[in-house]
Scaffold this motif. Structure first.
Motif, PDB file in Angstrom:
ATOM      1  N   LEU A  10      34.961  86.965  30.699  1.00 41.22           N
ATOM      2  CA  LEU A  10      34.581  86.170  31.779  1.00 41.22           C
ATOM      3  C   LEU A  10      35.659  85.827  32.926  1.00 41.22           C
ATOM      4  O   LEU A  10      35.361  85.622  34.154  1.00 41.22           O
ATOM      5  CB  LEU A  10      34.228  84.529  31.189  1.00 41.22           C
ATOM      6  N   ASP A  59      25.980  83.841  33.491  1.00 38.24           N
ATOM      7  CA  ASP A  59      25.902  84.637  32.229  1.00 38.24           C
ATOM      8  C   ASP A  59      25.124  83.946  31.050  1.00 38.24           C
ATOM      9  O   ASP A  59      25.006  82.773  31.239  1.00 38.24           O
ATOM     10  CB  ASP A  59      27.416  85.150  31.848  1.00 38.24           C
ATOM     11  N   ILE A  78      27.561  78.659  32.117  1.00 39.30           N
ATOM     12  CA  ILE A  78      27.331  79.746  31.124  1.00 39.30           C
ATOM     13  C   ILE A  78      26.449  79.484  29.941  1.00 39.30           C
ATOM     14  O   ILE A  78      26.736  78.553  29.551  1.00 39.30           O
ATOM     15  CB  ILE A  78      28.692  80.386  30.577  1.00 39.30           C
TER      16      ILE A  78
END
Length: 136
Positions: A130, A116, A94
């Motif tokens: 998440l 992401d 991430i």
């Protein structure tokens, strides 16, 4: 819940905030940190070469800053996604960045391990998002 998460950021306050927010959220059992990409790769090299006979925990998720001295996030990703680190490529990344540059968003798409691209700082709401996205 993740067994282990790695947070890579050069800002000690950001690392402390990440640890506090993640700890409070029951998102991970263990949070380890690195202050730049080179330090993170050193951690993976230690796992790879110094622990041949012992099974060590590997980070399952990496929160990665892009702009860091010594070795930034993009350079880390170039190394980490190479064959040399293939045994660790089950870890998802991430990107946590203070800027959401459209060029960075486009560049992130070339790395399949990036799931992401989020804006700093990490928050409880972000972790809830998440959890749903990742399915934990």
């Amino acid at each position: 819940m993740f067994e282990q998460i790695l947070c890579i950021d050069d800002d000690p306050i950001t690392l402390m905030l990440c640890k506090k927010v993640i700890s409070k959220s029951s998102f991970a059992n263990e949070i380890i940190t690195a202050q730049n990409g080179e330090e993170a790769l050193h951690h993976f090299n230690t796992l790879k070469y110094n622990n041949k006979n012992k099974v060590e925990k590997k980070p399952e998720l990496i929160f990665l800053d892009l702009n860091m001295p010594i070795m930034g996030g993009w350079e880390f990703l170039d190394h980490f996604t190479s064959e040399a680190y293939s045994e660790f490529n089950t870890a998802k990344v991430i990107v946590l960045s203070s800027t959401i540059d459209p060029e960075d968003l486009a560049k992130a798409k070339k790395y399949p391990i990036i799931i992401d691209f989020l804006s700093k700082p990490i928050t409880q709401a972000m972790l809830e998002y998440l959890k749903k996205k990742i399915g934990i």
